[in-house]
Design an enzyme around this catalytic site. Structure first.
Site, PDB file in Angstrom:
ATOM      1  N   TYR A 176       0.814  -1.234   0.000  1.00  0.00           N
ATOM      2  CA  TYR A 176       0.000   0.000   0.000  1.00  0.00           C
ATOM      3  C   TYR A 176       0.844   1.279   0.000  1.00  0.00           C
ATOM      4  CZ  TYR A 176      -2.744  -3.630   2.407  1.00  0.00           C
ATOM      5  OH  TYR A 176      -3.335  -4.798   2.775  1.00  0.00           O
ATOM      6  N   TYR A 213      -2.197  -5.712  10.993  1.00  0.00           N
ATOM      7  CA  TYR A 213      -1.979  -6.124   9.599  1.00  0.00           C
ATOM      8  C   TYR A 213      -0.505  -6.268   9.235  1.00  0.00           C
ATOM      9  CZ  TYR A 213      -6.894  -4.832   9.314  1.00  0.00           C
ATOM     10  OH  TYR A 213      -8.238  -4.739   9.531  1.00  0.00           O
ATOM     11  N   CYS A 220      14.656 -11.088  -0.935  1.00  0.00           N
ATOM     12  CA  CYS A 220      15.337 -11.037  -2.225  1.00  0.00           C
ATOM     13  C   CYS A 220      14.559 -10.280  -3.275  1.00  0.00           C
ATOM     14  CB  CYS A 220      15.626 -12.456  -2.675  1.00  0.00           C
ATOM     15  SG  CYS A 220      16.739 -13.241  -1.508  1.00  0.00           S
ATOM     16  N   GLU A 221      14.198  -9.056  -2.968  1.00  0.00           N
ATOM     17  CA  GLU A 221      13.695  -8.199  -4.029  1.00  0.00           C
ATOM     18  C   GLU A 221      13.856  -6.739  -3.664  1.00  0.00           C
ATOM     19  OE1 GLU A 221       9.662 -10.255  -3.912  1.00  0.00           O
ATOM     20  OE2 GLU A 221       9.095  -8.163  -4.281  1.00  0.00           O
TER      21      GLU A 221
END
Ligand code: LLP
Length: 444
Positions: A344, A401, A371-372
């Site tokens: 978000y 959340y 890994c990103e």
């Protein structure tokens, strides 16, 4: 309710307004929450770790009870659920909103009275419904026409089940596209515009085993204004009046859902819960009197506003590096325990804890270990210029959340939850170990 009462800082003007009300500064840059030093929690339970201030959760429940004395306040379990949370919510006099057999079974196993639970879900599985019937859930909120016959068929020969209808009132509100649920064109609820809500009501009223107690709507999440709720309420009362006219039935309940927005960073807007309660109450009285209807019992379903500000996530810094103009501070958690920034664009305000800074603040980007490149927890935040591996950083407003949406990405294991209260710390949910992960993998 989002303005925490903070003891005067030792020095400087640090803004701790989004931290739990029990937060106090400690020697050498430390912070205590619930009377427990956060650095000690990190030391004792390891990192990453989620700290939950029991007093803050209870106080937030009380704020709701005081603001809505004649209404039903249902805590939305999807924000965060554990056995202790179930107990706190129950002891503070709230009901519960669940959306799966998993949440329902945990709550009832922890002793929560099933009749004070409402079951939601746009796609309830056979197991969800079986569990709801077996445990005797208070109300089921119908979200699609096919559920009407399914629920009626699942009820025993002498049984009767209370239900509500989830209505889409045609209001756009909420902090992000992905969490706006009040308009047509998204998956939740039955539309008033195309008549499917009215049609579902007629079918339910024709089912002798179903008792329609009222209407429900949930227009979105992280809403910081009262106005969309008032507009939604007027439309819901209008529909209740039309149902009375068409069927001669006055529905006794109106559930306005949750979505009450909180501040994640100092200066962020937050919904004023007391103002919301006052204005909903007066709008309800006015609209009902105009429609010549008795005032239905109101229900609200806050999740985030009950538990979000009570949680603090602690991470240990594993690496610090300068790439181009950016100072990257990499920690031992990330998008697997908090997917909200990636999902978000949520913004947080992390802080160094456990030692006094020895350098002026500088702009940094706090990233996770996954890994990103999108695994960013907080971009463009101020941290002391001397942050280094081994330091602990704390992220306030981490109670909602985050863990409830945690994943198994990269098999790092989900963090534990530690309750702090009156100077004591205790483990509520243990860390997910590599052994836990391995045990599920039973193929050869
Ligand atoms: N009632 C219903 C029917 C809901 O669907 C929700 C949330 C709530 C109550 C509670 O809403 P709250 O007061 O917590 O805003 N993962 C997103 C939020 C998704 C909300 C889903 N439904 C986030 O992290 O912002």
């Amino acid at each position: 309710m989002t303005t925490a009462v903070i003891p005067a800082p030792e020095s400087g003007t640090e803004d701790l307004s989004v931290w739990p009300a029990s937060t106090a500064r400690h020697v050498h840059g430390g912070l205590t929450v619930g009377g427990v030093e956060l650095a000690e929690v990190a030391e004792r339970f390891g990192t990453p770790v989620y700290v939950l201030d029991e007093g803050e959760v209870r106080e937030r429940c009380r704020t709701y009870r005081d603001a809505f004395p004649e209404a039903e306040v249902l805590y939305a379990a999807k924000a965060f659920l554990s056995r202790a949370m179930v107990r706190w919510v129950q002891e503070e006099g709230l009901g519960l909103d669940v959306c799966s057999a998993g949440e329902l079974e945990l709550a009832v196993a922890a002793g929560f009275p099933p009749e004070r639970i409402v079951l939601h879900g746009n796609a309830k599985s056979p197991y969800d419904l079986e569990s709801a019937m077996r445990l005797g859930v208070g109300r089921i909120v119908i979200d699609s026409p096919s559920e009407i016959a399914r629920i009626a068929a699942a009820i025993g020969p002498d049984g009767r089940q209370k239900v509500m209808v989830r209505v889409v009132p045609g209001i756009s509100a909420g902090g992000h596209d992905k969490i706006r649920t009040g308009t047509d064109g998204q998956k939740f609820g039955l539309s008033v515009t195309d008549g499917s809500a009215q049609h579902a009501v007629a079918r339910i009223l024709a089912q002798p085993r179903l008792e329609l107690t009222g209407l429900h709507c949930h227009i979105g999440s992280q809403i910081t204004e009262v106005k969309p709720y008032l507009t939604a309420l007027r439309r819901m009362v209008g529909l209740m009046a039309r149902i009375r006219d068409a069927h001669g039935r006055v529905l006794p309940e109106l559930d306005m859902g949750g979505g009450h927005g909180i501040a994640y960073r100092p200066g962020d807007a937050a919904l004023d819960v007391t103002a919301l309660a006052r204005r909903l109450r007066s709008e309800l009285a006015v609209s009902c009197s105009a429609a010549g209807m008795p005032v239905p019992r109101l229900a609200v379903e806050p999740g985030r506003a009950v538990v979000g500000p009570a949680g603090v996530a602690l991470y240990r810094i594993l690496a610090v590096k300068h790439t181009g103009d950016t100072l990257f501070v990499a920690v031992d958690g990330g998008m697997s325990d908090n997917p909200r920034p990636a999902l978000y664009g949520a913004r947080y305000a992390p802080r160094l804890i456990g030692r006094a800074p020895a350098a002026a603040p500088r702009t940094a980007t706090v990233v996770g270990r996954h890994c990103e490149a999108g695994d960013v927890l907080a971009a463009g935040v101020e941290l002391p210029g001397d942050v280094r591996p081994g330091d602990v950083i704390a992220v306030p407003v981490s109670g909602a959340y985050q863990l409830s949406m945690a994943s198994g990405y990269n098999m790092v294991g989900r963090p534990p939850v530690v309750a702090v209260h009156e100077g004591g710390a205790r483990l509520l949910v243990r860390r997910e170990t590599l052994e836990d992960l391995r045990r599920r993998d039973i193929g050869a």
